[in-house]
Scaffold this active site. Structure first.
Site: not given
Length: 295
Positions: A53, A97, A120
């Site tokens: 990412k 994460q 997200d």
């Protein structure tokens, strides 16, 4: 029939090039989209994913604020960092994460993220907006799946779609998006799961089969009708002594056999995976535009 392979790598590259051009235009106005990334601990898969990412952000011109914390970081320390990023105007998106260490309440941390920076698409506020069809950050993997289907030229409107899997991350949001009155949906959707009596009875009638269960060979050739589109979201490790690492990655679909019946199919790896990170970048750019009154 040999199926056309839908390359997630190629589609992700197309979208990233579009985003790169958009970020370049934003930079001329003094706007640099920013993504705050938090990794707690040293889980190898998470490290690999977060590193990918970060590289993707650099590639298209997004500012990445990387925070790698030790596994013994307290919940209060993590929440304080999230609060700091919520208030930081240079940060348009926040990614914590998962999974987090056992001593940290994941739900509490996700709820602490400002919904306006929840790139997200996991915050209940954004989930609720998605369900009722309001503008919201869409969960990255489901949105990526829809982009793959559309860019492969497969018609969604009126299609019979069967999703095998009902997770909060893929199955449920994907089903919701596909039934909506929009260019991302208008499909008729059936969701199958572990308590479905005869999954094959449903998948054999589907124009589009989406497998997202995390179990190899869940979808076999006899479960797919001729000419169907098959999207494989699963990523599984299976032992393989011929590989240096001792394993190889496979999806939820028997790729070789199903490819002989399907019109198009996604591979694993190189299918849905690259799209997830790409749609995270997309959401971050959208967030920057919203924060600056552009949309």
């Amino acid at each position: 029939m040999t199926a056309k392979v839908i390359s997630g790598k190629e589609i992700a590259h197309q979208i990233r090039e579009e985003l790169k051009a958009e970020v370049a235009q934003l930079s001329k106005k003094g706007i640099v989209p920013g993504l705050g990334v938090v990794l707690v601990g040293e889980d190898p898969a998470s490290i690999s994913y977060v590193t990918a990412k970060e590289r993707a952000c650099e590639d298209i011109g997004i500012f990445s604020d990387d925070n790698r914390l030790p596994a013994d970081t307290s919940e209060e320390e993590l929440l304080a960092l999230v609060d700091k990023m919520n208030k930081d105007t240079k940060i348009n998106g926040i990614l914590v994460q998962l999974p987090l260490p056992d001593h940290i309440d994941e739900a509490r941390v996700l709820l602490a993220i400002d919904p306006a920076k929840d790139v997200d698409g996991f915050h209940p506020m954004n989930v609720g907006k998605m369900v009722v069809g309001e503008k919201a950050f869409l969960p990255c993997t489901p949105h990526g799946v829809i982009q793959m289907i559309k860019r492969a030229g497969v018609e969604l409107s009126g299609a019979e779609v069967v999703i095998v899997g009902r997770s909060n991350i893929v199955g449920k949001p994907l089903a919701n998006l596909l039934i909506q009155k929009s260019d991302k949906g208008n499909a008729t959707v059936t969701v199958c799961h572990t308590r479905t009596k005869d999954i094959a009875a449903h998948t054999r009638n589907a124009d589009i089969v989406i497998a997202a269960v995390g179990r190899p060979n869940t979808i076999t050739a006899d479960m797919v009708k001729e000419g169907a589109c098959v999207i494989d979201v699963g990523v599984n490790r299976v032992a393989d002594a011929t590989k240096k690492k001792g394993f190889r990655l496979v999806g939820d679909v028997d790729f070789e056999a199903v490819s002989e019946k399907a019109a198009c199919i996604t591979p694993v790896p190189g299918g849905v995976g690259p799209m997830t990170i790409t749609m995270l970048l997309y959401n971050t750019v959208e967030s920057a535009k919203m924060a600056n009154g552009i949309i």
